[in-house]
Scaffold this active site. Structure first.
Site, PDB file in Angstrom:
ATOM      1  N   LYS A  15     101.261  93.931  -0.703  1.00  0.00           N
ATOM      2  CA  LYS A  15     101.178  95.304  -0.771  1.00  0.00           C
ATOM      3  C   LYS A  15     100.161  96.023  -0.976  1.00  0.00           C
ATOM      4  CE  LYS A  15     104.791  95.791  -3.760  1.00  0.00           C
ATOM      5  NZ  LYS A  15     104.904  94.239  -4.107  1.00  0.00           N
ATOM      6  N   ARG A  90     110.910 101.610  -7.206  1.00  0.00           N
ATOM      7  CA  ARG A  90     111.439 100.230  -7.207  1.00  0.00           C
ATOM      8  C   ARG A  90     112.824 100.081  -7.703  1.00  0.00           C
ATOM      9  NH1 ARG A  90     105.786  97.946  -8.399  1.00  0.00           N
ATOM     10  NH2 ARG A  90     105.965  95.817  -8.719  1.00  0.00           N
ATOM     11  N   ARG A 129      95.189  85.477  -8.181  1.00  0.00           N
ATOM     12  CA  ARG A 129      94.984  86.890  -7.947  1.00  0.00           C
ATOM     13  C   ARG A 129      93.885  87.211  -8.745  1.00  0.00           C
ATOM     14  NH1 ARG A 129      99.338  91.506  -7.004  1.00  0.00           N
ATOM     15  NH2 ARG A 129     100.148  90.949  -9.147  1.00  0.00           N
ATOM     16  N   ARG A 162      95.404  89.385 -14.256  1.00  0.00           N
ATOM     17  CA  ARG A 162      96.262  90.413 -14.769  1.00  0.00           C
ATOM     18  C   ARG A 162      97.178  89.370 -15.729  1.00  0.00           C
ATOM     19  NH1 ARG A 162      98.928  93.664 -10.243  1.00  0.00           N
ATOM     20  NH2 ARG A 162     100.743  93.266 -11.609  1.00  0.00           N
ATOM     21  N   ARG A 173     109.325  88.549 -13.332  1.00  0.00           N
ATOM     22  CA  ARG A 173     109.199  89.758 -12.092  1.00  0.00           C
ATOM     23  C   ARG A 173     109.922  89.682 -10.875  1.00  0.00           C
ATOM     24  NH1 ARG A 173     103.151  89.724 -11.994  1.00  0.00           N
ATOM     25  NH2 ARG A 173     103.186  91.489 -10.634  1.00  0.00           N
TER      26      ARG A 173
HETATM   27  P1  ADP Z   1     102.815  93.763  -8.169  1.00  0.00           P
HETATM   28  O1  ADP Z   1     101.431  94.135  -7.127  1.00  0.00           O
HETATM   29  O2  ADP Z   1     102.546  92.429  -8.664  1.00  0.00           O
HETATM   30  O3  ADP Z   1     104.187  94.131  -7.155  1.00  0.00           O
HETATM   31  P2  ADP Z   1     102.354  96.305  -9.713  1.00  0.00           P
HETATM   32  O4  ADP Z   1     100.709  96.397  -9.923  1.00  0.00           O
HETATM   33  O5  ADP Z   1     102.987  97.069  -8.456  1.00  0.00           O
HETATM   34  O6  ADP Z   1     102.860  94.609  -9.480  1.00  0.00           O
HETATM   35  O7  ADP Z   1     103.095  96.386 -11.095  1.00  0.00           O
HETATM   36  C1  ADP Z   1     102.889  96.073 -12.057  1.00  0.00           C
HETATM   37  C2  ADP Z   1     103.800  96.539 -13.224  1.00  0.00           C
HETATM   38  O8  ADP Z   1     103.874  97.804 -13.422  1.00  0.00           O
HETATM   39  C3  ADP Z   1     105.212  95.953 -12.874  1.00  0.00           C
HETATM   40  O9  ADP Z   1     105.710  94.546 -13.173  1.00  0.00           O
HETATM   41  C4  ADP Z   1     106.072  97.160 -13.627  1.00  0.00           C
HETATM   42  O10 ADP Z   1     106.155  96.832 -14.916  1.00  0.00           O
HETATM   43  C5  ADP Z   1     105.187  98.481 -13.557  1.00  0.00           C
HETATM   44  N1  ADP Z   1     105.410  99.294 -12.505  1.00  0.00           N
HETATM   45  C6  ADP Z   1     104.686  99.376 -11.221  1.00  0.00           C
HETATM   46  N2  ADP Z   1     105.447 100.225 -10.307  1.00  0.00           N
HETATM   47  C7  ADP Z   1     106.598 100.512 -11.078  1.00  0.00           C
HETATM   48  C8  ADP Z   1     107.829 101.207 -10.754  1.00  0.00           C
HETATM   49  N3  ADP Z   1     107.865 102.094  -9.600  1.00  0.00           N
HETATM   50  N4  ADP Z   1     108.732 101.547 -11.553  1.00  0.00           N
HETATM   51  C9  ADP Z   1     108.778 100.887 -12.792  1.00  0.00           C
HETATM   52  N5  ADP Z   1     107.640 100.091 -13.299  1.00  0.00           N
HETATM   53  C10 ADP Z   1     106.621  99.974 -12.353  1.00  0.00           C
HETATM   54  P1  ADP Z   2     101.355  92.866  -4.230  1.00  0.00           P
HETATM   55  O1  ADP Z   2     100.606  94.262  -4.398  1.00  0.00           O
HETATM   56  O2  ADP Z   2     102.380  93.043  -3.241  1.00  0.00           O
HETATM   57  O3  ADP Z   2     101.616  92.395  -5.355  1.00  0.00           O
HETATM   58  P2  ADP Z   2      98.462  91.807  -3.690  1.00  0.00           P
HETATM   59  O4  ADP Z   2      98.060  92.672  -2.453  1.00  0.00           O
HETATM   60  O5  ADP Z   2      98.110  92.081  -5.012  1.00  0.00           O
HETATM   61  O6  ADP Z   2     100.276  91.716  -3.537  1.00  0.00           O
HETATM   62  O7  ADP Z   2      98.294  90.130  -3.158  1.00  0.00           O
HETATM   63  C1  ADP Z   2      98.657  89.144  -3.983  1.00  0.00           C
HETATM   64  C2  ADP Z   2      97.745  88.222  -3.893  1.00  0.00           C
HETATM   65  O8  ADP Z   2      97.604  87.707  -2.408  1.00  0.00           O
HETATM   66  C3  ADP Z   2      96.236  88.596  -4.032  1.00  0.00           C
HETATM   67  O9  ADP Z   2      95.410  87.628  -4.731  1.00  0.00           O
HETATM   68  C4  ADP Z   2      95.655  88.647  -2.549  1.00  0.00           C
HETATM   69  O10 ADP Z   2      94.267  88.640  -2.582  1.00  0.00           O
HETATM   70  C5  ADP Z   2      96.471  87.691  -1.930  1.00  0.00           C
HETATM   71  N1  ADP Z   2      96.966  88.052  -0.433  1.00  0.00           N
HETATM   72  C6  ADP Z   2      97.222  89.358   0.013  1.00  0.00           C
HETATM   73  N2  ADP Z   2      97.574  89.091   1.369  1.00  0.00           N
HETATM   74  C7  ADP Z   2      97.179  87.902   1.730  1.00  0.00           C
HETATM   75  C8  ADP Z   2      97.481  87.271   2.832  1.00  0.00           C
HETATM   76  N3  ADP Z   2      98.039  87.959   4.047  1.00  0.00           N
HETATM   77  N4  ADP Z   2      97.124  85.732   2.827  1.00  0.00           N
HETATM   78  C9  ADP Z   2      96.879  85.099   1.567  1.00  0.00           C
HETATM   79  N5  ADP Z   2      96.558  85.818   0.676  1.00  0.00           N
HETATM   80  C10 ADP Z   2      96.750  87.121   0.474  1.00  0.00           C
END
Ligand code: ADP
Ligand code: ADP
Length: 216
Positions: A15, A90, A129, A162, A173
């Site tokens: 995302k 979420r 990541r 992270r 998660r």
């Molecule tokens: P990821 O990219 O791995 O999905 P995020 O960076 O979006 O993780 O979010 C990291 C953390 O921040 C989540 O595990 C949660 O604790 C918090 N968080 C992010 N967005 C929300 C939301 N919309 N509602 C509640 N907690 C959130």
């Molecule tokens: P989210 O925001 O949904 O948690 P991220 O964009 O942070 O996901 O991506 C999670 C990990 O996967 C990062 O290390 C990113 O560089 C890698 N990644 C993202 N898209 C791809 C893809 N299409 N193929 C392989 N690795 C990817």
């Protein structure tokens, strides 16, 4: 009218990576709730102090704090044309709040691309990541490496892993996603806004599917 897109899917599906590219290509703002929380934690704001323990444990930050933060963010001038929402909503309560917020802005949600990848891919992605300290740019040691190890290609800042990307927290998660966020898939499918996107492809191919989904 302004355009609002929600990127839906479990942690690690891409995302943040895709939201950054889409924002650049469409001129919409990238609104990442995870990144906003991490900035608040870094700056030791009141919100950061409140959010930190939830994030550390892989729990969701309470809805009221999250909703207030997003509302404020969407009122910023760079969101004038709309936004790509990455990581929000979420929960069902957040989804209702998003509808109300956008209605207040005289707008509505335009599309909800739902990015899908197998669970083992999620784990591989999150364990490799690396995130940039300055602006949250996202890399992967194998799948999307920076030009220079440990340094962000975009702003030269340090890359770090992270704390919530360690295996036990990632597994928790994913469970939190299943329990609290996955009901939104049916909610948006019923609304006719959902498009399924195959996230297990090259980054550029995923972007193309997303652009097609947004345009239609
Ligand atoms: P990821 O990219 O791995 O999905 P995020 O960076 O979006 O993780 O979010 C990291 C953390 O921040 C989540 O595990 C949660 O604790 C918090 N968080 C992010 N967005 C929300 C939301 N919309 N509602 C509640 N907690 C959130
Ligand atoms: P989210 O925001 O949904 O948690 P991220 O964009 O942070 O996901 O991506 C999670 C990990 O996967 C990062 O290390 C990113 O560089 C890698 N990644 C993202 N898209 C791809 C893809 N299409 N193929 C392989 N690795 C990817």
């Amino acid at each position: 009218m302004a355009t609002y897109i929600v990127l839906l899917g479990p942690p690690g599906v891409g995302k943040g990576t895709q939201a950054e590219i889409l924002a650049e290509q469409t001129g919409l703002a990238h609104v990442s709730t995870g990144e906003l929380f991490r900035e608040n934690i870094k700056n030791k704001t009141e919100l950061g102090v409140l959010a930190e323990s939830f994030i550390h444990k892989g729990e969701l930050v309470p809805d009221n704090l999250t909703i207030a933060m997003v509302k404020e963010r969407l009122s910023c001038p760079d969101c004038g044309e709309g936004a790509i929402l990455d990581g929000f909503p979420r929960t069902p309560v957040q989804a209702e709040a998003a509808n109300a917020m956008l209605a207040d802005l005289g707008a509505q949600l335009n599309a909800v691309p739902y990015i899908i990848v197998p669970e083992e891919v999620i784990i591989r992605r999150l364990s490799g990541r690396w995130t940039c300290r300055e602006h949250g740019h996202i890399f992967h040691t194998l799948f999307n490496p920076p030009v220079k190890e440990g340094i962000c290609d975009h702003d030269g800042s340090e890359l770090y892993q992270r704390d919530d990307d360690k295996l036990e927290t990632v597994k928790h998660r994913i469970q939190v996603y299943i329990d609290r966020t996955s009901p939104l898939v049916e909610y948006y499918r019923t609304n006719g806004l959902l498009t399924e996107i195959r996230g297990d492809q090259e980054i550029e191919q995923v972007t193309q599917e997303l652009l097609d989904a947004i345009k239609s």
